[in-house]
Design an enzyme around this catalytic site. Structure first.
Site, short mmCIF file in Angstrom:
data_model
loop_
_atom_site.label_atom_id
_atom_site.label_comp_id
_atom_site.label_asym_id
_atom_site.label_seq_id
_atom_site.Cartn_x
_atom_site.Cartn_y
_atom_site.Cartn_z
N GLN A 120 0.87 -1.13 0.05
CA GLN A 120 0.18 0.10 0.07
C GLN A 120 0.98 1.17 -0.10
OE1 GLN A 120 -2.92 -2.12 3.22
NE2 GLN A 120 -3.99 -0.36 2.02
N HIS A 179 0.65 -9.27 4.28
CA HIS A 179 -0.49 -8.53 4.54
C HIS A 179 -1.05 -8.52 3.33
CE1 HIS A 179 -2.40 -4.73 6.48
NE2 HIS A 179 -2.96 -4.68 5.36
N ASN A 230 -1.90 -11.19 8.00
CA ASN A 230 -3.15 -10.16 8.16
C ASN A 230 -4.37 -10.54 7.68
OD1 ASN A 230 -3.39 -6.96 8.75
ND2 ASN A 230 -4.26 -7.17 6.80
N GLU A 231 -5.27 -10.23 8.69
CA GLU A 231 -6.61 -10.47 8.39
C GLU A 231 -6.91 -11.69 7.50
OE1 GLU A 231 -8.49 -6.87 6.90
OE2 GLU A 231 -8.20 -5.81 8.49
C1 BGC Z 1 -6.35 -3.94 6.04
C2 BGC Z 1 -5.77 -2.58 5.34
C3 BGC Z 1 -6.94 -1.55 4.94
C4 BGC Z 1 -7.83 -1.18 5.84
C5 BGC Z 1 -8.72 0.03 5.44
C6 BGC Z 1 -8.02 -3.27 6.60
O1 BGC Z 1 -8.82 -4.38 6.28
O2 BGC Z 1 -5.41 -4.58 6.69
O3 BGC Z 1 -4.89 -3.12 4.36
O4 BGC Z 1 -6.22 -0.45 4.00
O5 BGC Z 1 -8.46 -2.23 6.34
O6 BGC Z 1 -9.57 -0.71 4.48
#
Ligand code: BGC
Length: 391
Positions: free
Chosen positions: A19, A113, A157-158
């Site tokens: 990002q 991520h 991540n997530e």
């Molecule tokens: C993610 C980020 C994203 C942010 C806002 C999260 O789901 O880890 O990469 O930019 O939320 O949408």
């Protein structure tokens, strides 16, 4: 009345490689961004050029008064072709860790991520039978980055959002209203990958490892059938990931908004509520709700807010939102929850995936041509909170 946070509380900001770095050309996202006819609104291109400007970014965070920085390292740079290792990229990320220490910043490193190497997606993605082996091997390659001077590593991540993205539904759903259905096979592969990665990382004495979960503050509408529907959605989209963090050293909570669930499913925010640039309801209480859920379902694993923030052009709303979030988090500490830190999303305005650069989450803005950084008033405000260790 000022309310202090525990000593050693980690006040930071978070980013993700793809990002902000720019030119992450061997990643799967780069491929999709540049496909003809893609629904992704624009490619990431140079992004914020943080791959070259990371020292300046870290120095800025230190200058503001923060004591930590959560950033991710990029598998597609470390292993650009299957089995081909870039030592130069490993060195690069090691230099980032060292730069953090030079400026008095504690690095918090995320291994994955969302983005993966293009070859990993080509060869079956998280459905490949050897996905967890490949992720474990990548973790081994990344060991020099985290082998000293790093206390917290986020493996994945997530995973709950990754399991939805890998489900093959339109990626632009990620930031639009609603959540695509998770692919449960992918969820299992991510859990296996997380465990294998933790095993590799356990070679480093004292390193604390965990994964970071997007909590959604699901709330049942006051209608028959809504509570059942809420539980059904929450169990596969969120709860399972929190429960599976029970043996981890910590759990990351990433919270932005709430989701009202009716008997038919998740509802778009009501027309009258304030919305952010991602179309989400302005809802500062999301973090505290996420922290309580994580703490309870993981059987009291220490929690860190690894992301929380707001996409807005109105920086005063960012301050207001963050203050609201921090007040709720301070209550969580009063309730006896172990909260390790708060990483604001995001340090810099960044590439918001399928939505491109328009949703600005950053504490720090930058010029699209010169890349010159400009901290926003919210960055100064947040730095003062960090220095005071209190709101
Ligand atoms: C993610 C980020 C994203 C942010 C806002 C999260 O789901 O880890 O990469 O930019 O939320 O949408």
């Amino acid at each position: 009345m000022s309310r202090a946070f525990p000593e050693g509380f980690l006040w930071g900001a978070a980013t993700a490689a793809h990002q902000i770095e720019g030119n992450n050309i061997n990643s799967n996202w780069w491929v999709h961004e540049n496909e003809p006819g893609t629904t992704i609104v624009e490619p990431s291109g140079d992004a914020a050029d943080s791959y070259h400007r990371y020292r300046e970014d870290i120095a800025l965070l230190a200058d503001l008064g923060l004591n930590s920085y959560r950033f991710s390292i990029e598998w597609a740079r470390i292993e650009p072709e299957r089995g081909l290792v870039s030592r130069a990229s490993i060195d690069h990320y090691r230099r980032m860790v060292d730069a953090c220490h030079e400026f008095g910043i504690q690095p918090i490193v995320t291994l994955m991520h969302f983005t993966v190497p293009r070859w990993f997606e080509r060869d079956g993605f998280w459905r490949a039978p050897d996905a967890a082996d490949l992720f474990a091997r990548y973790t081994e390659l990344a060991l020099p980055v985290v082998s000293s001077g790093v206390e917290f590593v986020c493996t994945i991540n997530e995973p709950n959002i990754a399991a939805m993205l890998a489900g093959g539904e339109d990626a632009s759903n990620l930031v639009a209203y609603g959540l695509p259905r998770p692919d449960l096979g992918v969820a299992d592969a991510l859990l296996e990958s997380h465990k294998r990665s933790r095993e590799v990382l356990s070679q480093v004495p004292g390193l604390k490892t965990g994964w970071t979960i997007a909590t959604q503050a699901f709330e049942a509408a006051d209608e028959p059938g809504a509570e059942e529907k809420k539980q059904e959605i929450s169990s596969s989209a969120e709860d399972w990931y929190l429960v599976n963090a029970a043996d981890d050293d910590f759990i990351g909570v990433q919270a932005y908004t709430r989701n009202i669930v009716g008997p038919e499913g998740i509802r778009p925010p009501a027309p009258e509520v304030e919305k952010t640039l991602t179309g989400w309801e302005y809802f500062p209480a999301a973090s505290a709700i996420g922290v309580r859920a994580a703490w309870e379902l993981s059987d009291h694993t220490p929690v860190m807010i690894t992301e929380n923030g707001i996409a807005t052009q109105d920086d005063a709303r960012r301050i207001d939102y963050t203050r609201g979030a921090l007040e709720g988090l301070r209550d969580c500490i009063d309730e006896g929850i172990t909260l390790l830190g708060y990483q604001h999303w995001s340090a810099l305005d960044n590439y918001e995936w399928a939505s491109g650069f328009a949703p600005t989450f950053g504490l720090i803005g930058w010029d699209r041509e010169t890349f010159a950084r400009t901290p926003k008033p919210s960055a100064r405000w947040y730095g003062e909170v960090a220095k005071a260790n209190a709101i």
